[in-house]
Design a protein around this motif. Structure first.
Motif, PDB file in Angstrom:
ATOM      1  N   LEU A   1      26.225  24.344  34.005  1.00  0.00           N
ATOM      2  CA  LEU A   1      26.988  25.476  34.566  1.00  0.00           C
ATOM      3  C   LEU A   1      26.627  25.692  36.025  1.00  0.00           C
ATOM      4  O   LEU A   1      27.484  25.934  36.872  1.00  0.00           O
ATOM      5  CB  LEU A   1      26.701  26.744  33.756  1.00  0.00           C
ATOM      6  CG  LEU A   1      27.060  26.710  32.265  1.00  0.00           C
ATOM      7  CD1 LEU A   1      26.671  28.023  31.591  1.00  0.00           C
ATOM      8  CD2 LEU A   1      28.554  26.452  32.066  1.00  0.00           C
ATOM      9  N   ARG A   2      25.313  25.578  36.318  1.00  0.00           N
ATOM     10  CA  ARG A   2      24.880  25.757  37.722  1.00  0.00           C
ATOM     11  C   ARG A   2      25.485  24.676  38.605  1.00  0.00           C
ATOM     12  O   ARG A   2      25.938  24.956  39.706  1.00  0.00           O
ATOM     13  CB  ARG A   2      23.355  25.689  37.817  1.00  0.00           C
ATOM     14  CG  ARG A   2      22.645  26.865  37.153  1.00  0.00           C
ATOM     15  CD  ARG A   2      21.464  27.314  38.013  1.00  0.00           C
ATOM     16  NE  ARG A   2      20.499  28.101  37.256  1.00  0.00           N
ATOM     17  CZ  ARG A   2      20.650  29.385  36.955  1.00  0.00           C
ATOM     18  NH1 ARG A   2      21.736  30.031  37.331  1.00  0.00           N
ATOM     19  NH2 ARG A   2      19.718  30.026  36.277  1.00  0.00           N
ATOM     20  N   SER A   3      25.496  23.422  38.116  1.00  0.00           N
ATOM     21  CA  SER A   3      26.035  22.375  38.986  1.00  0.00           C
ATOM     22  C   SER A   3      27.546  22.510  39.151  1.00  0.00           C
ATOM     23  O   SER A   3      28.103  22.013  40.118  1.00  0.00           O
ATOM     24  CB  SER A   3      25.615  20.972  38.527  1.00  0.00           C
ATOM     25  OG  SER A   3      25.894  20.822  37.173  1.00  0.00           O
ATOM     26  N   ARG A   4      28.186  23.233  38.219  1.00  0.00           N
ATOM     27  CA  ARG A   4      29.615  23.503  38.404  1.00  0.00           C
ATOM     28  C   ARG A   4      29.831  24.846  39.103  1.00  0.00           C
ATOM     29  O   ARG A   4      30.934  25.370  39.122  1.00  0.00           O
ATOM     30  CB  ARG A   4      30.329  23.454  37.055  1.00  0.00           C
ATOM     31  CG  ARG A   4      30.564  22.015  36.594  1.00  0.00           C
ATOM     32  CD  ARG A   4      30.686  21.905  35.094  1.00  0.00           C
ATOM     33  NE  ARG A   4      31.832  22.615  34.565  1.00  0.00           N
ATOM     34  CZ  ARG A   4      31.914  23.104  33.316  1.00  0.00           C
ATOM     35  NH1 ARG A   4      30.889  22.975  32.485  1.00  0.00           N
ATOM     36  NH2 ARG A   4      32.992  23.712  32.917  1.00  0.00           N
ATOM     37  N   LYS A   5      28.752  25.385  39.660  1.00  0.00           N
ATOM     38  CA  LYS A   5      28.806  26.606  40.507  1.00  0.00           C
ATOM     39  C   LYS A   5      29.353  27.832  39.776  1.00  0.00           C
ATOM     40  O   LYS A   5      30.130  28.616  40.326  1.00  0.00           O
ATOM     41  CB  LYS A   5      29.661  26.362  41.765  1.00  0.00           C
ATOM     42  CG  LYS A   5      29.269  25.132  42.577  1.00  0.00           C
ATOM     43  CD  LYS A   5      28.285  25.503  43.675  1.00  0.00           C
ATOM     44  CE  LYS A   5      27.936  24.332  44.568  1.00  0.00           C
ATOM     45  NZ  LYS A   5      26.994  23.381  44.007  1.00  0.00           N
ATOM     46  N   PHE A   6      28.972  27.990  38.524  1.00  0.00           N
ATOM     47  CA  PHE A   6      29.354  29.208  37.797  1.00  0.00           C
ATOM     48  C   PHE A   6      28.591  30.394  38.380  1.00  0.00           C
ATOM     49  O   PHE A   6      27.430  30.252  38.770  1.00  0.00           O
ATOM     50  CB  PHE A   6      28.995  29.063  36.309  1.00  0.00           C
ATOM     51  CG  PHE A   6      30.094  28.460  35.486  1.00  0.00           C
ATOM     52  CD1 PHE A   6      30.496  27.148  35.698  1.00  0.00           C
ATOM     53  CD2 PHE A   6      30.711  29.195  34.486  1.00  0.00           C
ATOM     54  CE1 PHE A   6      31.506  26.586  34.932  1.00  0.00           C
ATOM     55  CE2 PHE A   6      31.727  28.640  33.720  1.00  0.00           C
ATOM     56  CZ  PHE A   6      32.128  27.338  33.940  1.00  0.00           C
ATOM     57  N   PRO A   7      29.190  31.596  38.419  1.00  0.00           N
ATOM     58  CA  PRO A   7      28.466  32.768  38.919  1.00  0.00           C
ATOM     59  C   PRO A   7      27.246  33.077  38.039  1.00  0.00           C
ATOM     60  O   PRO A   7      27.265  32.791  36.842  1.00  0.00           O
ATOM     61  CB  PRO A   7      29.481  33.909  38.815  1.00  0.00           C
ATOM     62  CG  PRO A   7      30.754  33.320  38.368  1.00  0.00           C
ATOM     63  CD  PRO A   7      30.554  31.886  38.005  1.00  0.00           C
ATOM     64  N   LYS A   8      26.200  33.649  38.674  1.00  0.00           N
ATOM     65  CA  LYS A   8      24.923  33.897  38.001  1.00  0.00           C
ATOM     66  C   LYS A   8      25.051  34.657  36.682  1.00  0.00           C
ATOM     67  O   LYS A   8      24.431  34.296  35.680  1.00  0.00           O
ATOM     68  CB  LYS A   8      24.006  34.704  38.930  1.00  0.00           C
ATOM     69  CG  LYS A   8      23.080  33.829  39.731  1.00  0.00           C
ATOM     70  CD  LYS A   8      22.052  34.682  40.433  1.00  0.00           C
ATOM     71  CE  LYS A   8      21.131  33.774  41.217  1.00  0.00           C
ATOM     72  NZ  LYS A   8      20.335  34.478  42.194  1.00  0.00           N
ATOM     73  N   ASN A   9      25.843  35.733  36.703  1.00  0.00           N
ATOM     74  CA  ASN A   9      26.000  36.558  35.495  1.00  0.00           C
ATOM     75  C   ASN A   9      26.587  35.777  34.340  1.00  0.00           C
ATOM     76  O   ASN A   9      26.170  35.903  33.214  1.00  0.00           O
ATOM     77  CB  ASN A   9      26.953  37.732  35.766  1.00  0.00           C
ATOM     78  CG  ASN A   9      26.282  38.753  36.638  1.00  0.00           C
ATOM     79  OD1 ASN A   9      25.069  38.683  36.845  1.00  0.00           O
ATOM     80  ND2 ASN A   9      27.078  39.670  37.174  1.00  0.00           N
ATOM     81  N   GLU A  10      27.574  34.977  34.693  1.00  0.00           N
ATOM     82  CA  GLU A  10      28.248  34.157  33.690  1.00  0.00           C
ATOM     83  C   GLU A  10      27.279  33.126  33.098  1.00  0.00           C
ATOM     84  O   GLU A  10      27.259  32.892  31.884  1.00  0.00           O
ATOM     85  CB  GLU A  10      29.441  33.463  34.361  1.00  0.00           C
ATOM     86  CG  GLU A  10      30.155  32.506  33.452  1.00  0.00           C
ATOM     87  CD  GLU A  10      31.524  33.009  33.029  1.00  0.00           C
ATOM     88  OE1 GLU A  10      32.054  33.919  33.684  1.00  0.00           O
ATOM     89  OE2 GLU A  10      32.034  32.474  32.020  1.00  0.00           O
ATOM     90  N   VAL A  11      26.462  32.528  33.967  1.00  0.00           N
ATOM     91  CA  VAL A  11      25.470  31.554  33.500  1.00  0.00           C
ATOM     92  C   VAL A  11      24.546  32.240  32.508  1.00  0.00           C
ATOM     93  O   VAL A  11      24.298  31.746  31.408  1.00  0.00           O
ATOM     94  CB  VAL A  11      24.645  30.968  34.678  1.00  0.00           C
ATOM     95  CG1 VAL A  11      23.492  30.110  34.168  1.00  0.00           C
ATOM     96  CG2 VAL A  11      25.542  30.153  35.617  1.00  0.00           C
ATOM     97  N   LYS A  12      24.067  33.420  32.897  1.00  0.00           N
ATOM     98  CA  LYS A  12      23.108  34.131  32.037  1.00  0.00           C
ATOM     99  C   LYS A  12      23.732  34.453  30.669  1.00  0.00           C
ATOM    100  O   LYS A  12      23.118  34.201  29.636  1.00  0.00           O
ATOM    101  CB  LYS A  12      22.647  35.420  32.730  1.00  0.00           C
ATOM    102  CG  LYS A  12      21.522  36.100  32.006  1.00  0.00           C
ATOM    103  CD  LYS A  12      20.790  37.053  32.923  1.00  0.00           C
ATOM    104  CE  LYS A  12      19.604  37.756  32.308  1.00  0.00           C
ATOM    105  NZ  LYS A  12      19.283  37.517  30.934  1.00  0.00           N
TER     106      LYS A  12
END
Ligand code: ATP
Length: 346
Positions: free
Chosen positions: A105-116
Motif C-alpha cells: 500500500l505504501r509503495s502504491r502511495k496510499f494515504p497514511k490513514n487508509e494504510v493504517k
C-alpha cells in the motif's frame, strides 16, 4: 470446456517450454469467481510454471490468460490484480509485521490513514493484531505464514495465488492452517488458486481440483469426484491408495487372474483396468454372492484410526476399522462391491 459465465480467471491453450523441457502442453482451465481452486500434481508436472504465468512472472509461448474478461497475458505482474504468497513467505526481516503488511500500500502511495485502517483490519482478521510491532524472526512458522497472507490480501487482489504456502510447517500445524485457510477463503469469498503436491491438503481446502501430470491437466473435479471417480491409473494412484485389477471384458464384467468381477456397467474397452479404494473393500465371514475371493493376510499395520492390511493374492490392500483384530497368516473372504469398482479410461 465450461462457458465463461461467472468466470474469474481463464487460461486458454497455454504452452510453455524451457529449452527441450515441455513444462506445459495445451493447458486450459476456468476458475470461477470466489472459488478455491487447486493445481495438484507431482514434482515437475508444471504447476508452479502455470501459477507463475498467471501471476505474470513468466510468459507463455502461446495461449492466453484472461482475468474478469480482460486479456492480461502480456500485462506485467505489478499491473495485475493478482497477488502471490510464496513458499518462503518472502517477508522483509528488517520490517515489523505492520510494515511488512503495509509495504504494498505504501509503495502504491496510499494515504497514511487508509494504510493504517486496511492493515489493522487484515491483521485482526488473521489474529495477528498483537504482533504488529514484532519482527518476522519473533514469530512462529504458522504466524509468519499468516503475515504473508495478510500482506497479499491487503491489496485486495481479484485472485490470490498460493505457491505451496504450507510446505514449511510441521504436519500438525499444517493440518490446522489448512482448515484456517479454507475458512478464511470462504469468509472472504475471494478467488484462491493453490499449488500443492499434497493430495490430502488439496482435498481439505479446495472447491475444485485440477490434477496435473507431465505438463497436462488430467482431470478436473471436486475433491469427492477426483477421489471417487478417478479417470485413469495416474489419478487413482496419486490421490491416495488404489487396488488395480487388470482384465478382459466378458459378459459386461471383468475376467481377471482373481476370477470374474461384476461391474456396474460394461467397460468401453476390451482389455483394461478397474480400481477400488482400500476402504471400499470388505472382509466378510462367508463368500460374497458376487465379487468374492479368498485371501491371506501378509501384513497388518495398526494406524490408530484404521487398520491397513496387505493380502495375498495381490498384493491387495484393505483398510478396515482399527478395533478389528487380524493376525498375519489369517485366511479371510474379501468382497469387491460392484459399485466401488471404478472403470478407468485404459
Ligand atoms: P515442484 O513441485 O517440484 O515445484 P512443479 O510441478 O511446480 O514442480 P515446475 O516448477 O512448473 O513443476 O516445472 C515444470 C518443468 O519445467 C520441470 O521439468 C522443471 O525442471 C522445468 N522448469 C521450470 N522452470 C524452469 C526454468 N526456469 N528453466 C528451465 N526449466 C524449468
Amino acid at each position: 470446456m465450461e462457458t465463461t459465465r461467472n468466470t474469474g480467471l481463464s487460461v486458454k491453450g497455454i504452452d510453455k517450454s524451457f529449452g527441450p523441457v515441455e513444462a506445459l502442453k495445451e493447458v486450459s482451465l476456468d476458475v470461477h469467481e470466489g472459488e478455491f481452486f487447486t493445481l495438484l500434481g507431482p514434482s515437475g508436472c508444471g504447476k508452479t510454471t502455470l501459477l507463475r504465468i498467471i501471476a505474470g512472472l513468466e510468459l507463455p509461448d502461446s495461449g492466453e490468460v484472461i482475468l474478469g474478461g480482460q486479456d492480461i497475458t502480456s500485462l506485467p505482474a505489478t499491473k495485475r490484480q493478482v497477488n502471490t504468497v510464496f513458499q518462503s513467505y518472502a517477508l522483509f526481516p528488517h520490517l515489523t509485521i505492520f510494515e511488512n503488511v503495509a509495504f504494498g500500500l505504501r509503495s502504491r502511495k496510499f494515504p497514511k490513514n487508509e494504510v493504517k485502517s486496511r492493515v489493522s483490519k487484515r491483521l485482526e482478521m488473521l489474529g495477528l493484531q498483537d504482533m504488529a510491532d514484532r519482527h518476522p524472526h519473533q514469530l512462529s512458522g504458522g504466524q509468519q505464514q499468516r503475515v504473508a497472507l495478510a500482506r497479499a490480501l491487503v491489496n485486495e487482489p481479484k485472485v490470490l495465488l498460493l505457491d505451496e504456502p504450507m510446505s514449511a510447517l510441521d504436519a500438525k500445524l499444517r493440518a490446522q492452517v489448512q482448515v484456517e485457510l479454507r475458512r478464511l477463503q470462504r469468509k472472504l469469498g475471494q478467488t484462491f488458486i493453490l499449488v500443492t503436491h499434497d493430495q490430502s491438503e488439496a482435498m481439505v481446502v479446495s472447491d475444485r481440483i485440477a490434477v496435473m501430470n507431465q505438463g497436462r491437466i488430467i482431470q478436473f473435479g471436486s475433491p469427492k469426484d477426483v477421489y471417487e471417480q478417478p479417470k485413469n491409473r495416474f489419478v487413482a494412484e496419486f490421490l491416495g491408495a488404489a487396488n488395480l485389477l487388470q482384465g478382459r471384458k466378458k459378459n459386461g464384467g471383468l475376467e481377471t487372474d482373481l476370477g470374474f468381477f461384476v461391474l456396474k456397467r460394461a467397460p468401453e474397452w476390451e482389455e483394461g483396468t478397474v480400481a477400488i479404494r482400500p476402504e471400499r473393500m470388505r472382509i466378510t465371514e462367508s463368500p460374497a454372492t458376487v465379487n468374492g475371493t479368498r485371501a491371506q493376510i501378509r501384513e497388518a499395520i495398526y494406524r490408530g484410526t484404521d487398520l491397513d492390511l496387505w493380502l495375498d493374492p495381490g498384493p491387495l490392500r484393505v483398510r478396515t476399522a482399527a478395533h478389528r483384530h487380524y493376525e498375519v497368516g489369517d485366511e479371510v473372504w474379501l468382497e469387491f462391491p460392484p459399485e466401488a469398482l471404478v472403470i478407468l479410461d485404459e
